[in-house]
Design a protein around this motif. Sequence first.
Motif, PDB file in Angstrom:
ATOM      1  N   SER A 151       0.831  -1.208   0.000  1.00  0.00           N
ATOM      2  CA  SER A 151       0.000   0.000   0.000  1.00  0.00           C
ATOM      3  C   SER A 151       0.863   1.255   0.000  1.00  0.00           C
ATOM      4  CB  SER A 151      -0.940   0.010   1.204  1.00  0.00           C
ATOM      5  OG  SER A 151      -1.955  -0.944   1.052  1.00  0.00           O
ATOM      6  N   ASP A 173     -12.386   3.046  -2.711  1.00  0.00           N
ATOM      7  CA  ASP A 173     -11.434   2.862  -1.612  1.00  0.00           C
ATOM      8  C   ASP A 173     -12.173   2.197  -0.453  1.00  0.00           C
ATOM      9  OD1 ASP A 173      -9.449   2.998   0.251  1.00  0.00           O
ATOM     10  OD2 ASP A 173      -9.488   5.166   0.488  1.00  0.00           O
ATOM     11  N   LYS A 175     -11.330   0.713   2.249  1.00  0.00           N
ATOM     12  CA  LYS A 175     -10.839   0.909   3.615  1.00  0.00           C
ATOM     13  C   LYS A 175     -10.615   2.378   3.966  1.00  0.00           C
ATOM     14  CE  LYS A 175      -7.330  -1.890   3.112  1.00  0.00           C
ATOM     15  NZ  LYS A 175      -6.143  -2.711   3.415  1.00  0.00           N
ATOM     16  N   GLU A 177      -8.250   4.284   2.994  1.00  0.00           N
ATOM     17  CA  GLU A 177      -6.825   4.565   3.149  1.00  0.00           C
ATOM     18  C   GLU A 177      -6.369   5.797   2.385  1.00  0.00           C
ATOM     19  OE1 GLU A 177      -4.150   1.432   2.331  1.00  0.00           O
ATOM     20  OE2 GLU A 177      -5.360  -0.105   3.293  1.00  0.00           O
ATOM     21  N   ASP A 326     -14.384   7.307  -1.192  1.00  0.00           N
ATOM     22  CA  ASP A 326     -14.216   6.613   0.077  1.00  0.00           C
ATOM     23  C   ASP A 326     -15.452   5.764   0.361  1.00  0.00           C
ATOM     24  OD1 ASP A 326     -13.958   5.828   2.724  1.00  0.00           O
ATOM     25  OD2 ASP A 326     -13.005   7.696   3.351  1.00  0.00           O
ATOM     26  N   SER A 328     -15.474   3.374   2.853  1.00  0.00           N
ATOM     27  CA  SER A 328     -15.262   2.704   4.135  1.00  0.00           C
ATOM     28  C   SER A 328     -16.533   2.649   4.975  1.00  0.00           C
ATOM     29  CB  SER A 328     -14.151   3.413   4.918  1.00  0.00           C
ATOM     30  OG  SER A 328     -14.481   4.785   5.132  1.00  0.00           O
ATOM     31  N   ALA A 331     -18.427  -0.587   3.749  1.00  0.00           N
ATOM     32  CA  ALA A 331     -17.571  -1.726   3.428  1.00  0.00           C
ATOM     33  C   ALA A 331     -18.224  -3.055   3.744  1.00  0.00           C
ATOM     34  CB  ALA A 331     -16.240  -1.603   4.178  1.00  0.00           C
ATOM     35  N   GLU A 332     -19.179  -3.057   4.695  1.00  0.00           N
ATOM     36  CA  GLU A 332     -19.801  -4.323   5.085  1.00  0.00           C
ATOM     37  C   GLU A 332     -20.848  -4.789   4.080  1.00  0.00           C
ATOM     38  OE1 GLU A 332     -22.590  -1.199   6.138  1.00  0.00           O
ATOM     39  OE2 GLU A 332     -20.418  -1.446   6.403  1.00  0.00           O
ATOM     40  N   GLU A 366      -7.839  -3.214  -3.178  1.00  0.00           N
ATOM     41  CA  GLU A 366      -8.666  -4.369  -2.812  1.00  0.00           C
ATOM     42  C   GLU A 366      -9.366  -4.919  -4.057  1.00  0.00           C
ATOM     43  OE1 GLU A 366      -9.041  -5.739   0.339  1.00  0.00           O
ATOM     44  OE2 GLU A 366      -7.471  -4.371   1.026  1.00  0.00           O
ATOM     45  N   THR A 488      -1.090   2.817   7.948  1.00  0.00           N
ATOM     46  CA  THR A 488      -2.419   2.195   8.071  1.00  0.00           C
ATOM     47  C   THR A 488      -2.511   1.336   9.328  1.00  0.00           C
ATOM     48  OG1 THR A 488      -1.698   0.299   6.750  1.00  0.00           O
ATOM     49  CG2 THR A 488      -2.735   2.142   5.576  1.00  0.00           C
ATOM     50  N   SER A 519       0.032  -2.128   4.463  1.00  0.00           N
ATOM     51  CA  SER A 519      -0.673  -3.325   4.036  1.00  0.00           C
ATOM     52  C   SER A 519      -0.572  -3.411   2.570  1.00  0.00           C
ATOM     53  CB  SER A 519      -2.089  -3.304   4.526  1.00  0.00           C
ATOM     54  OG  SER A 519      -2.842  -2.357   3.870  1.00  0.00           O
TER      55      SER A 519
END
Length: 519
Positions: A151, A173, A175, A177, A326, A328, A331-332, A366, A488, A519
């Motif tokens: 990363s 993105d 996560k 990051e 973004d 994040s 994300a689920e 990802e 991160t 990462s």
Amino acid sequence: MNRDETEHLHTSVLVAPASEKRRLRKQRRQAAARLQDEQRWAERAAARAKWEVERAERRATTYLPAAGEAGPAALRTPGRLRLPKHQDTSATLAGQYPFLAEAGLGSQGVFVGQDLYSGGSFVYDPWVLYQRGLITAPNVVLAGIVGSGKSSLAKSLYTRSIPFGRRVYVPGDPKGEHTAVAEAVGGKAIILGHGLRNRLNPLDEGLRPSGLADAEWTTQVASRRRDLIGALAGTVLDRALSPLEHTAIDLALSDAVRSANVPILPMVVDRILNPQPVDDADGRLAEDGRLVGHALRRLVAGDLQGLFDGPSTVRFDPSLPMVSLDLSRVAENSTLISVLMTCSSAWMESALTDPNGGQRWVIYDEAWRLMQYPALLRRMDAQWRLARHFGIANMLIFHKLSDLDNVGDQGTAMRALASSLLANAETRIIYRQEPDQLGTTAGALGLTGTEKSLLPGLGTGQGLWRIKDRSFVVQHQLHPAELALFDTTARMTGNASRFTESDEPSSPLNAPHTVGELS
């Protein structure tokens, strides 16, 4: 003189010169033969004289015996000379054999770190390498396990490219990051999620490329809207749409565009579930589009509501040095991520088609999550194939190449598309891999046995760079400011710095060989 005497006189005059010519020719031939004989004898005499001189020289020359002189004059040791073998490190031997080191990629481009084989600086820029003819595809694949440093490498490559006039797009993105990085370089991160005020209208016209005629622009917008609505419906339904469903979408979209200056998704959903009588004379259209209508309804009134049910409150500005989406906050929800990525890809495509857009990095972080969705994978494949035309360099970031198994079974169309992304990337950067992943990684990326054996022993920030047919082992180097920005692992480390004052380098060129995650 009578006639007979005259004829006799003429005959004698004609015959006499011919015999004289024959006699003269004979004399000349005889003289030439004598001359040739004399020359041959002279040559033979000269050759014999030369041979006699050479024989005299050979007889006068003395040679040493085949076994050499006997006694002290031989200048030899009584036994055979044996020297011990000398072993040393490659770093030491490189000074004795400098020609064994790779010459590198030149000095034009972005500084990455140190070439561990040659000891020199390693510089990389896909646009420069393409201009020099060293690569034919500017795309990059980056793979490495968690904590290996991939990363930070990706962030370094695109942030260090910005001063050279490049721009950066991160269409998804998961996560978050890249949000801090985008804000630090003067760009913008578009944050979407439940409970936020941001809205994203999939039916926005997008950026109009310069020099495009009105009629052509109208056709492009209509085509992009149809494709986008179809892709959204196909993503939610997790299948391809039928021709009847495409017709229901097309008619509903056309009616929504006619009835509003800024069409929004709820208008299309309402017209699919309740088509106009003029379009549904036999009452079949509502039934044909029922499943598609309810699938899209999830985006405006179901569990995915709140993000696509109104005009856009955020704007995609391609003039910024960096734009990141973004995801994040969602994300689920894998379905919502795919929907958002599909919308952002449509946004981005309109900017990429601008001939004055410049050169841009497009980062797919990802990537294993994004490639699970056929609509997204097809869009990514199209962008990779047109990378040279658009002037972009795509970067796919994986943890391990076995993540491709999530795309589909071997031999399926989706797996073939995913494999083509790897084939269209001539720069392949591999960070540390687990031993059980070596065979898959080597097979997918075409690594040699020597390259494969290097992967388990790579340290943090060290990577194998495979650029077309050339290989490098590079230590990525970070400035402390970059390390703090790219970190991160703040939650794991409690925001504690991993360097003391005495350890902090003064410039990126003197940065430590071991960098933090990464990462």
